[in-house]
Design a protein around this motif. Structure first.
Motif, mmCIF file in Angstrom:
data_model
loop_
_atom_site.group_PDB
_atom_site.id
_atom_site.type_symbol
_atom_site.label_atom_id
_atom_site.label_comp_id
_atom_site.label_asym_id
_atom_site.label_seq_id
_atom_site.Cartn_x
_atom_site.Cartn_y
_atom_site.Cartn_z
ATOM 1 N N ASN A 1 0.579 -1.412 -0.067
ATOM 2 C CA ASN A 1 -0.013 -0.266 0.315
ATOM 3 C C ASN A 1 0.974 1.426 0.173
ATOM 4 O O ASN A 1 0.615 2.315 -0.750
ATOM 5 C CB ASN A 1 -0.800 0.271 1.368
ATOM 6 C CG ASN A 1 -1.964 -1.073 0.741
ATOM 7 O OD1 ASN A 1 -2.436 -0.984 0.069
ATOM 8 N ND2 ASN A 1 -2.615 -1.650 2.079
ATOM 9 N N VAL A 2 1.383 0.882 0.535
ATOM 10 C CA VAL A 2 2.595 2.551 0.900
ATOM 11 C C VAL A 2 3.461 2.436 -0.756
ATOM 12 O O VAL A 2 3.387 3.954 -1.010
ATOM 13 C CB VAL A 2 4.526 2.833 1.724
ATOM 14 C CG1 VAL A 2 4.691 3.005 1.143
ATOM 15 C CG2 VAL A 2 3.585 2.416 2.972
ATOM 16 N N ASN A 3 3.789 1.094 -1.460
ATOM 17 C CA ASN A 3 4.450 1.935 -2.412
ATOM 18 C C ASN A 3 3.553 2.047 -3.488
ATOM 19 O O ASN A 3 3.418 3.214 -4.867
ATOM 20 C CB ASN A 3 4.804 0.245 -3.017
ATOM 21 C CG ASN A 3 6.597 0.779 -2.838
ATOM 22 O OD1 ASN A 3 7.434 1.430 -2.881
ATOM 23 N ND2 ASN A 3 6.784 -0.858 -2.885
ATOM 24 N N LYS A 4 1.717 2.094 -3.021
ATOM 25 C CA LYS A 4 0.619 2.152 -4.460
ATOM 26 C C LYS A 4 1.428 3.989 -3.808
ATOM 27 O O LYS A 4 0.513 4.739 -5.425
ATOM 28 C CB LYS A 4 -1.003 1.622 -4.153
ATOM 29 C CG LYS A 4 -0.398 0.570 -4.156
ATOM 30 C CD LYS A 4 -1.737 -0.567 -4.229
ATOM 31 C CE LYS A 4 -1.518 -1.290 -4.942
ATOM 32 N NZ LYS A 4 -3.431 -2.341 -4.041
ATOM 33 N N ILE A 5 0.991 4.313 -3.166
ATOM 34 C CA ILE A 5 0.965 6.082 -2.751
ATOM 35 C C ILE A 5 2.072 6.473 -3.306
ATOM 36 O O ILE A 5 1.899 7.783 -4.285
ATOM 37 C CB ILE A 5 1.149 5.906 -1.051
ATOM 38 C CG1 ILE A 5 -0.267 5.363 -0.889
ATOM 39 C CG2 ILE A 5 0.730 7.344 -0.767
ATOM 40 C CD1 ILE A 5 -0.517 5.789 0.474
ATOM 41 N N LEU A 6 3.358 5.853 -2.892
ATOM 42 C CA LEU A 6 4.477 6.359 -3.193
ATOM 43 C C LEU A 6 4.806 6.742 -5.345
ATOM 44 O O LEU A 6 5.242 7.445 -5.752
ATOM 45 C CB LEU A 6 5.423 5.861 -2.612
ATOM 46 C CG LEU A 6 6.142 6.058 -1.373
ATOM 47 C CD1 LEU A 6 6.808 4.849 -0.928
ATOM 48 C CD2 LEU A 6 5.822 7.660 -1.076
ATOM 49 N N LYS A 7 3.625 5.591 -5.436
ATOM 50 C CA LYS A 7 3.869 5.738 -7.265
ATOM 51 C C LYS A 7 3.398 6.973 -7.836
ATOM 52 O O LYS A 7 3.662 6.894 -8.169
ATOM 53 C CB LYS A 7 3.577 4.278 -7.219
ATOM 54 C CG LYS A 7 3.413 3.511 -9.278
ATOM 55 C CD LYS A 7 3.273 2.736 -9.420
ATOM 56 C CE LYS A 7 3.020 2.292 -10.538
ATOM 57 N NZ LYS A 7 2.718 1.005 -11.396
ATOM 58 N N ILE A 8 2.002 7.991 -7.163
ATOM 59 C CA ILE A 8 1.906 8.007 -7.350
ATOM 60 C C ILE A 8 3.244 9.629 -8.052
ATOM 61 O O ILE A 8 3.134 10.696 -8.951
ATOM 62 C CB ILE A 8 0.892 9.232 -6.358
ATOM 63 C CG1 ILE A 8 -0.387 7.921 -6.362
ATOM 64 C CG2 ILE A 8 0.232 10.375 -6.917
ATOM 65 C CD1 ILE A 8 -0.385 8.027 -5.138
ATOM 66 N N PHE A 9 3.575 9.782 -7.566
ATOM 67 C CA PHE A 9 5.125 10.445 -7.059
ATOM 68 C C PHE A 9 6.512 10.045 -8.277
ATOM 69 O O PHE A 9 7.625 11.126 -7.541
ATOM 70 C CB PHE A 9 5.663 10.793 -5.732
ATOM 71 C CG PHE A 9 4.302 11.567 -4.508
ATOM 72 C CD1 PHE A 9 4.025 12.715 -5.284
ATOM 73 C CD2 PHE A 9 3.905 11.015 -3.931
ATOM 74 C CE1 PHE A 9 2.537 13.679 -4.213
ATOM 75 C CE2 PHE A 9 2.539 11.258 -2.896
ATOM 76 C CZ PHE A 9 2.271 12.571 -3.259
ATOM 77 N N GLY A 10 6.543 8.405 -8.220
ATOM 78 C CA GLY A 10 7.001 7.710 -9.209
ATOM 79 C C GLY A 10 8.483 7.925 -7.700
ATOM 80 O O GLY A 10 9.303 7.607 -8.460
ATOM 81 N N ILE A 11 8.329 7.286 -6.897
ATOM 82 C CA ILE A 11 9.109 6.701 -5.926
ATOM 83 C C ILE A 11 8.619 5.766 -5.722
ATOM 84 O O ILE A 11 7.345 4.746 -5.645
ATOM 85 C CB ILE A 11 8.964 7.257 -4.339
ATOM 86 C CG1 ILE A 11 9.685 9.095 -4.794
ATOM 87 C CG2 ILE A 11 9.594 6.906 -3.560
ATOM 88 C CD1 ILE A 11 9.468 9.907 -3.552
ATOM 89 N N GLN A 12 9.465 5.101 -5.559
ATOM 90 C CA GLN A 12 9.038 2.876 -5.635
ATOM 91 C C GLN A 12 10.590 2.947 -4.521
ATOM 92 O O GLN A 12 10.876 2.316 -3.686
ATOM 93 C CB GLN A 12 9.097 1.965 -6.250
ATOM 94 C CG GLN A 12 9.141 0.687 -5.918
ATOM 95 C CD GLN A 12 9.021 -0.035 -7.182
ATOM 96 O OE1 GLN A 12 9.655 0.218 -8.710
ATOM 97 N NE2 GLN A 12 8.442 -1.646 -7.082
ATOM 98 N N ILE A 13 9.794 2.059 -2.982
ATOM 99 C CA ILE A 13 11.042 0.985 -2.182
ATOM 100 C C ILE A 13 11.149 -0.496 -2.661
ATOM 101 O O ILE A 13 10.050 -0.719 -2.931
ATOM 102 C CB ILE A 13 10.157 1.594 -1.304
ATOM 103 C CG1 ILE A 13 9.961 3.473 -0.340
ATOM 104 C CG2 ILE A 13 11.184 0.468 0.410
ATOM 105 C CD1 ILE A 13 9.277 3.667 0.640
ATOM 106 N N GLN A 14 12.058 -0.681 -3.130
ATOM 107 C CA GLN A 14 12.663 -2.023 -3.029
ATOM 108 C C GLN A 14 13.435 -2.293 -1.726
ATOM 109 O O GLN A 14 14.941 -1.604 -1.413
ATOM 110 C CB GLN A 14 13.402 -1.939 -4.352
ATOM 111 C CG GLN A 14 12.441 -1.808 -5.754
ATOM 112 C CD GLN A 14 12.875 -2.035 -6.849
ATOM 113 O OE1 GLN A 14 14.406 -1.423 -6.605
ATOM 114 N NE2 GLN A 14 12.461 -3.131 -7.815
ATOM 115 N N ARG A 15 13.311 -3.611 -1.587
ATOM 116 C CA ARG A 15 14.106 -4.575 -0.595
ATOM 117 C C ARG A 15 15.741 -4.588 -1.478
ATOM 118 O O ARG A 15 15.523 -4.854 -2.597
ATOM 119 C CB ARG A 15 13.949 -5.394 -0.213
ATOM 120 C CG ARG A 15 14.605 -6.188 0.292
ATOM 121 C CD ARG A 15 14.160 -7.878 1.173
ATOM 122 N NE ARG A 15 13.137 -8.435 1.676
ATOM 123 C CZ ARG A 15 12.703 -7.431 3.485
ATOM 124 N NH1 ARG A 15 14.138 -7.516 4.433
ATOM 125 N NH2 ARG A 15 11.799 -7.383 3.807
ATOM 126 N N ALA A 16 16.364 -4.139 -0.584
ATOM 127 C CA ALA A 16 18.363 -4.291 -1.544
ATOM 128 C C ALA A 16 18.375 -5.289 -1.425
ATOM 129 O O ALA A 16 18.012 -6.365 -0.662
ATOM 130 C CB ALA A 16 18.999 -2.994 -0.219
#
Length: 131
Positions: free
Chosen positions: A8-23
């Motif tokens: 869900n956090v990634n869905k919200i951040l995607k709006i801003f062109g940001i994605q969180i990934q596990r290293a």
């Protein structure tokens, strides 16, 4: 539950062109050994446990926008230099120096990483490194 929260956090951040990934984890059997990685045409030493090795091996153009930004800044302010705080192994140094020859100050707080930075920065001119 944690997986759905991060989704869900990634869905919200995607709006801003940001994605969180596990290293990606590196091979712990490789231990604390140094190996080479090519960054912007320069061969740099990197600890096998440093995630930068995986990033640059998988994505050779990682952070390449920095050289374009530096070129624009140098054109407008030809006497300017660059300060890299948290310089790590000198990857930003290599990327920018591949496009722009300028004065550089690299600051790295971790003693072990600083020692690698010292090795890598020796191939560049007008670079001061600080631990």
């Amino acid at each position: 539950m944690l997986r759905s929260v991060s989704k869900n956090v990634n869905k919200i951040l995607k709006i801003f062109g940001i994605q969180i990934q596990r290293a990606q984890r590196t091979n712990s059997k490789a231990g604390n050994k140094l190996s080479d990685v090519m960054i912007a045409g320069y061969r740099l030493k990197v600890n096998n446990l440093n995630p930068l090795k995986t990033y640059y091996d998988s994505h050779p153009n990682y952070n390449s926008e920095l050289k374009r930004i530096a070129k624009i800044i140098q054109k407008k302010y030809p006497q300017s230099g660059i300060i890299d705080i948290g310089a790590n192994i000198g990857d930003t140094l290599a990327i920018i120096m591949s496009e722009v020859k300028t004065n550089f100050i690299c600051i790295e707080g971790d003693r072990d990483v600083f020692n690698i930075l010292k090795i890598n920065s020796a191939q560049f001119e007008n670079v001061k490194i600080i631990n």
